[in-house]
Motif scaffolding. Sequence first.
Motif, mmCIF file in Angstrom:
data_model
loop_
_atom_site.group_PDB
_atom_site.id
_atom_site.type_symbol
_atom_site.label_atom_id
_atom_site.label_comp_id
_atom_site.label_asym_id
_atom_site.label_seq_id
_atom_site.Cartn_x
_atom_site.Cartn_y
_atom_site.Cartn_z
ATOM 1 N N ALA A 141 0.994 -1.139 -0.038
ATOM 2 C CA ALA A 141 -0.117 -0.136 0.093
ATOM 3 C C ALA A 141 0.731 1.400 0.059
ATOM 4 N N TYR A 142 1.831 1.289 0.997
ATOM 5 C CA TYR A 142 3.002 2.516 0.720
ATOM 6 C C TYR A 142 3.570 2.466 -0.510
ATOM 7 N N ALA A 143 3.966 1.529 -1.248
ATOM 8 C CA ALA A 143 4.673 1.730 -2.702
ATOM 9 C C ALA A 143 3.429 2.236 -3.510
ATOM 10 N N TYR A 144 2.227 1.792 -3.429
ATOM 11 C CA TYR A 144 1.198 2.508 -4.415
ATOM 12 C C TYR A 144 0.879 4.025 -4.070
ATOM 13 N N SER A 145 0.891 4.034 -2.608
ATOM 14 C CA SER A 145 0.873 5.469 -2.398
ATOM 15 C C SER A 145 1.898 6.476 -2.939
ATOM 16 N N ILE A 146 3.177 5.948 -2.761
ATOM 17 C CA ILE A 146 4.335 6.435 -3.252
ATOM 18 C C ILE A 146 4.081 6.873 -4.923
ATOM 19 N N SER A 147 3.650 5.740 -5.343
ATOM 20 C CA SER A 147 3.397 6.005 -6.870
ATOM 21 C C SER A 147 2.634 7.092 -7.209
ATOM 22 N N HIS A 148 1.194 7.067 -6.402
ATOM 23 C CA HIS A 148 0.283 8.020 -6.796
ATOM 24 C C HIS A 148 0.840 9.533 -6.321
ATOM 25 N N ASP A 149 1.368 9.513 -4.910
ATOM 26 C CA ASP A 149 1.290 10.820 -4.490
ATOM 27 C C ASP A 149 2.602 11.563 -4.930
ATOM 28 N N LEU A 150 3.571 10.850 -5.372
ATOM 29 C CA LEU A 150 4.716 11.390 -5.902
ATOM 30 C C LEU A 150 4.415 11.785 -7.525
ATOM 31 N N ARG A 151 3.816 10.832 -8.284
ATOM 32 C CA ARG A 151 3.760 11.092 -9.737
ATOM 33 C C ARG A 151 2.878 12.197 -9.964
ATOM 34 N N THR A 152 1.788 12.451 -9.156
ATOM 35 C CA THR A 152 0.820 13.426 -9.614
ATOM 36 C C THR A 152 1.588 14.921 -9.461
ATOM 37 N N PRO A 153 2.175 15.331 -8.482
ATOM 38 C CA PRO A 153 2.819 16.685 -8.626
ATOM 39 C C PRO A 153 4.173 16.693 -9.496
ATOM 40 N N LEU A 154 4.695 15.340 -9.710
ATOM 41 C CA LEU A 154 5.666 15.284 -10.800
ATOM 42 C C LEU A 154 5.440 15.582 -12.281
ATOM 43 N N ARG A 155 4.152 15.128 -12.333
ATOM 44 C CA ARG A 155 3.687 15.153 -13.758
ATOM 45 C C ARG A 155 3.175 16.533 -13.924
ATOM 46 N N HIS A 156 2.793 17.292 -12.777
ATOM 47 C CA HIS A 156 2.391 18.579 -12.901
ATOM 48 C C HIS A 156 3.561 19.549 -13.436
ATOM 49 N N ILE A 157 4.813 19.310 -12.617
ATOM 50 C CA ILE A 157 6.037 19.834 -12.722
ATOM 51 C C ILE A 157 6.352 19.730 -14.374
ATOM 52 N N GLY A 158 6.285 18.356 -14.880
ATOM 53 C CA GLY A 158 6.750 18.178 -16.120
ATOM 54 C C GLY A 158 5.637 18.648 -17.170
ATOM 55 N N SER A 159 4.322 18.865 -16.847
ATOM 56 C CA SER A 159 3.495 19.345 -17.808
ATOM 57 C C SER A 159 3.497 20.775 -18.141
ATOM 58 N N PHE A 160 3.644 21.557 -16.923
ATOM 59 C CA PHE A 160 3.636 22.857 -16.490
ATOM 60 C C PHE A 160 5.182 23.388 -17.263
ATOM 61 N N ALA A 161 6.169 22.559 -17.245
ATOM 62 C CA ALA A 161 7.155 22.974 -17.888
ATOM 63 C C ALA A 161 7.318 22.678 -19.349
ATOM 64 N N ASP A 162 6.707 21.865 -19.798
ATOM 65 C CA ASP A 162 6.334 21.526 -21.346
ATOM 66 C C ASP A 162 5.681 23.149 -21.864
ATOM 67 N N LEU A 163 4.503 23.381 -20.891
ATOM 68 C CA LEU A 163 3.394 24.277 -21.446
ATOM 69 C C LEU A 163 4.549 25.560 -21.481
ATOM 70 N N LEU A 164 5.431 26.087 -20.473
ATOM 71 C CA LEU A 164 6.242 27.165 -20.355
ATOM 72 C C LEU A 164 7.257 27.112 -21.549
ATOM 73 N N ALA A 165 7.703 25.917 -21.930
ATOM 74 C CA ALA A 165 8.648 25.710 -22.917
ATOM 75 C C ALA A 165 7.872 26.230 -24.328
#
Length: 526
Positions: free
Chosen positions: A307-331
């Motif tokens: 459960a902790y591994a899946y929590s890590i996957s979800h909780d870390l991926r969401t802000p990480l994808r936001h960072i990547g997505s907004f960085a692409d939009l900014l570019a």
Amino acid sequence: MPGTLPLAVPRARILIVDDQDSKRLGLAAALEPLGQEVVMVASGREALRHLLTGEFAVILLDVQMPDMDGFETARLIRSRRQTETTPIIFVTAHDRAEADMLGGYTLGAVDFIYSPVRSEVLRAKVNVFVELHLKTLTVQAHERRLRELESRQAQHELAKLWGAIAQSADPVMITNRDGVIEYVNSAFERVTGYAAEEALGQTPALLNAGRQDAVFFEGLWRTLLGGEVFRGEFINRRKDGGEYHEEKTITPIRDEAGRITHFVATSQDVTYRKQMEAQLHALNASLEARVRERTAELEDVNSELEAYAYSISHDLRTPLRHIGSFADLLARSSGERLGDPGQRYLRIIQDGAVKMEALIDGLLDFARTGRSELRPQTIELPRLVQEIIAELPGADAATWEVRDLGTVCGDLLGVRQVLTNLLTNALKYAHPARTPHIELWTEAGEHEQTVHVRDNGLGFDMTYGHRLFAVFQRLHTEAPGHGVGLAIVKRIVTRHGGRIWAESVEGEGSTFSFSLPGGPPSPPGE
């Protein structure tokens, strides 16, 4: 007395029947302090041949043997009149104890020893039958000797015989054919609490505690009146009312005409041993309960980790994808207005997001390797290696030398992942100045199969070899990767009960080797 030949002190013969050399030698080493003759054979058929030529005090019989298993061997032993009463102790694994005990006792087993064998327990159990056997041989030898003595020398030998019996440390009782007690020694008096004058003229029912039923005694008399030796365990009662356990051997004595006239009973008080066995059984039950509790705790921990591994996957991926997505939009929207420094900073952010997501994937992959169930099977390595090479990117740019590949026993998906990771690394860390050359071969050992993968790539400094199989540890940063692949390989091999290691010369190449338990498969027809 001049001219009198002393009776030789006999040595009991112990027969060990097991198809595995290591187990036979281990059992023999444990029994060596008893000072008796140990005969070792590797099959039931060899055991039967030895039983045709001599008498054994006890037989240690492995349950699981090829060709003729322990139960079939015991059945044949019991079918022969000369060996139908020879004590048989089955040797079996703990996880088969309940199933084997039912079949073993049906075939007349007197006891069981569970693997792994404890030397002191084995010696204690075997020594009981050795001593009973030696006492029986001694009494029989004396009885034969008495019939041959016709002179004053015979009287002298008779006196020595009775002295030996009288001074024996274990109880001896002699009854007539009807079971009336005619003689008991001092050890009988000490163990039972009854004086000789109280026992003479009585029957062994004097000691009966009521713990054996009528069927038991019917079998006893049927055996004795049939002229056979009876061996068994009795729960008797002392004069003071206390119960005790006794291992007893009762031997019929015949006159010159072959008629049974008396019975000689030799016994040993095994109350302490029974108490120790009861304590051992209680301890085993306690340990099994603790193992079940620990297993349940580990299952809970694994569930929490999952459960902790899946929590890590979800909780870390969401802000990480936001960072990547907004960085692409900014570019795309403002990249030209950022200038060279700003664009470089933006690329660092994007690369970091991609690397972080790859590290999360690697961490989750590493966690999954410890949860999946292993399904061992025989794996044909030549076919598996061909399939893996055909799927590897860049495999055509390398030369391959695949030789002497046999079979291994393991989980197919796990072994495939191990080989895929090792071959991928061999290509990934190729030396830029030469064509990659990769060799694969196997070595068959007595208890394991070893697979070797050798390359002529970059190699590494063996000084840092201890970091090779740790998570996120990399010895080369010039090639892509995140330091998870070899950690996964080690976990898979370790879960199989195997081992993995590497040897390398920096700049010249590396050899990765892993071994899986289990010797080479038997040739067809064996």
